[in-house]
Scaffold this motif. Structure first.
Motif, PDB file in Angstrom:
ATOM      1  N   LYS A 138       3.604  -6.403  10.086  1.00  0.00           N
ATOM      2  CA  LYS A 138       4.736  -6.577   9.183  1.00  0.00           C
ATOM      3  C   LYS A 138       4.300  -7.519   8.071  1.00  0.00           C
ATOM      4  N   GLN A 139       4.354  -7.003   6.841  1.00  0.00           N
ATOM      5  CA  GLN A 139       3.950  -7.791   5.688  1.00  0.00           C
ATOM      6  C   GLN A 139       5.095  -8.702   5.244  1.00  0.00           C
ATOM      7  N   GLN A 140       4.797  -9.647   4.394  1.00  0.00           N
ATOM      8  CA  GLN A 140       5.793 -10.598   3.917  1.00  0.00           C
ATOM      9  C   GLN A 140       6.901  -9.908   3.125  1.00  0.00           C
ATOM     10  N   ASN A 141       6.577  -8.760   2.494  1.00  0.00           N
ATOM     11  CA  ASN A 141       7.593  -8.025   1.734  1.00  0.00           C
ATOM     12  C   ASN A 141       8.467  -7.149   2.631  1.00  0.00           C
ATOM     13  N   GLY A 142       8.240  -7.211   3.945  1.00  0.00           N
ATOM     14  CA  GLY A 142       9.051  -6.463   4.895  1.00  0.00           C
ATOM     15  C   GLY A 142       8.474  -5.101   5.260  1.00  0.00           C
ATOM     16  N   LYS A 143       7.518  -4.607   4.479  1.00  0.00           N
ATOM     17  CA  LYS A 143       6.915  -3.312   4.772  1.00  0.00           C
ATOM     18  C   LYS A 143       5.933  -3.460   5.938  1.00  0.00           C
ATOM     19  N   GLU A 144       5.694  -2.349   6.603  1.00  0.00           N
ATOM     20  CA  GLU A 144       4.748  -2.345   7.712  1.00  0.00           C
ATOM     21  C   GLU A 144       3.502  -1.570   7.322  1.00  0.00           C
ATOM     22  N   VAL A 145       2.377  -2.015   7.820  1.00  0.00           N
ATOM     23  CA  VAL A 145       1.115  -1.306   7.629  1.00  0.00           C
ATOM     24  C   VAL A 145       0.486  -1.130   9.004  1.00  0.00           C
ATOM     25  N   LEU A 172      -5.772   2.400   2.711  1.00  0.00           N
ATOM     26  CA  LEU A 172      -4.894   1.930   3.781  1.00  0.00           C
ATOM     27  C   LEU A 172      -3.599   1.338   3.210  1.00  0.00           C
ATOM     28  N   LEU A 173      -3.707   0.628   2.107  1.00  0.00           N
ATOM     29  CA  LEU A 173      -2.532   0.052   1.454  1.00  0.00           C
ATOM     30  C   LEU A 173      -2.321   0.756   0.121  1.00  0.00           C
ATOM     31  N   ASP A 174      -1.069   1.091  -0.171  1.00  0.00           N
ATOM     32  CA  ASP A 174      -0.828   1.622  -1.511  1.00  0.00           C
ATOM     33  C   ASP A 174      -0.760   0.438  -2.475  1.00  0.00           C
ATOM     34  N   PRO A 175      -0.936   0.647  -3.782  1.00  0.00           N
ATOM     35  CA  PRO A 175      -0.969  -0.464  -4.733  1.00  0.00           C
ATOM     36  C   PRO A 175       0.278  -1.336  -4.716  1.00  0.00           C
ATOM     37  N   VAL A 176       1.455  -0.760  -4.409  1.00  0.00           N
ATOM     38  CA  VAL A 176       2.690  -1.546  -4.395  1.00  0.00           C
ATOM     39  C   VAL A 176       2.693  -2.543  -3.225  1.00  0.00           C
ATOM     40  N   SER A 177       2.286  -2.089  -2.018  1.00  0.00           N
ATOM     41  CA  SER A 177       2.366  -2.965  -0.846  1.00  0.00           C
ATOM     42  C   SER A 177       1.220  -3.970  -0.800  1.00  0.00           C
ATOM     43  N   ALA A 178       0.169  -3.778  -1.603  1.00  0.00           N
ATOM     44  CA  ALA A 178      -0.964  -4.693  -1.590  1.00  0.00           C
ATOM     45  C   ALA A 178      -0.657  -5.958  -2.381  1.00  0.00           C
TER      46      ALA A 178
END
Length: 179
Positions: A138-145, A172-178
């Motif tokens: 779970k990333q800080q922006n709430g999205k999961e990878v 693995l990560l799209d540019p928005v979630s990175a």
């Protein structure tokens, strides 16, 4: 002695009764189903009565299941109400770990740091696929990878510090979630 549920390890789930004399079928959450033969007791995590300690009188195996006979349980009615409960053991009862091995529960909540020293997020759960495990981060922006637990991606696991070092593979990560 008071047992802290958070310190216990899940080794199986009570999925059904076996016969009418109070034996229970256990779906194992362990690599080696025969490990139940080494246990003298376990804790059943019941919803109704909390943790209940049971001593094991006998063990037999059928297909991929363990069938346990418990001390003091001689009737299906004495145990049926706990169907669906997890079997928990203490760390002292656990199978000794080899070098580089760890319990999955010890990495839940670990911080994931990339090989570029950027904090990616926290391990929320582990998916066991058969081929390799996959960490849900779970990333800080709430999205999961999803991170595959393969040598090219997971570089180091330090359970004592609660840190997993990872190489983020291209795509693995799209540019928005990175960001």
């Amino acid at each position: 002695m008071k047992v802290d549920k958070e310190e216990l390890l899940r080794v199986g789930t009570y999925v059904n009764t076996h016969g009418v004399r109070g034996e229970i079928k256990i779906y194992p959450h362990t690599d080696d189903v025969s490990r139940f033969s080494d246990l003298d007791y376990f804790y059943l995590d019941t919803k109704k009565d909390g943790l209940v300690k049971y001593e094991i009188k006998g063990v037999k195996y059928f297909k991929n299941m363990a069938i346990l006979k418990l001390v003091g349980i001689d009737n299906i009615n004495d145990i049926e109400k706990y169907k669906g409960s997890d079997l928990l053991i203490t760390r002292e009862q656990a199978v000794p770990l080899e070098e580089g091995e760890y319990f999955l529960c010890d990495i839940i909540g670990a911080k994931v740091i990339t090989d570029e020293d950027r904090e990616l997020g926290v391990i929320k759960d582990v998916i066991q696929t058969g081929a390799n495990d996959v960490y849900i981060v779970k990333q800080q922006n709430g999205k999961e990878v999803l991170l595959p637990v393969i040598p090219q991606c997971i570089l180091d696991i330090n359970t004592e510090e609660g840190i997993v070092k990872a190489h983020i593979m291209p795509g693995l990560l799209d540019p928005v979630s990175a960001e």
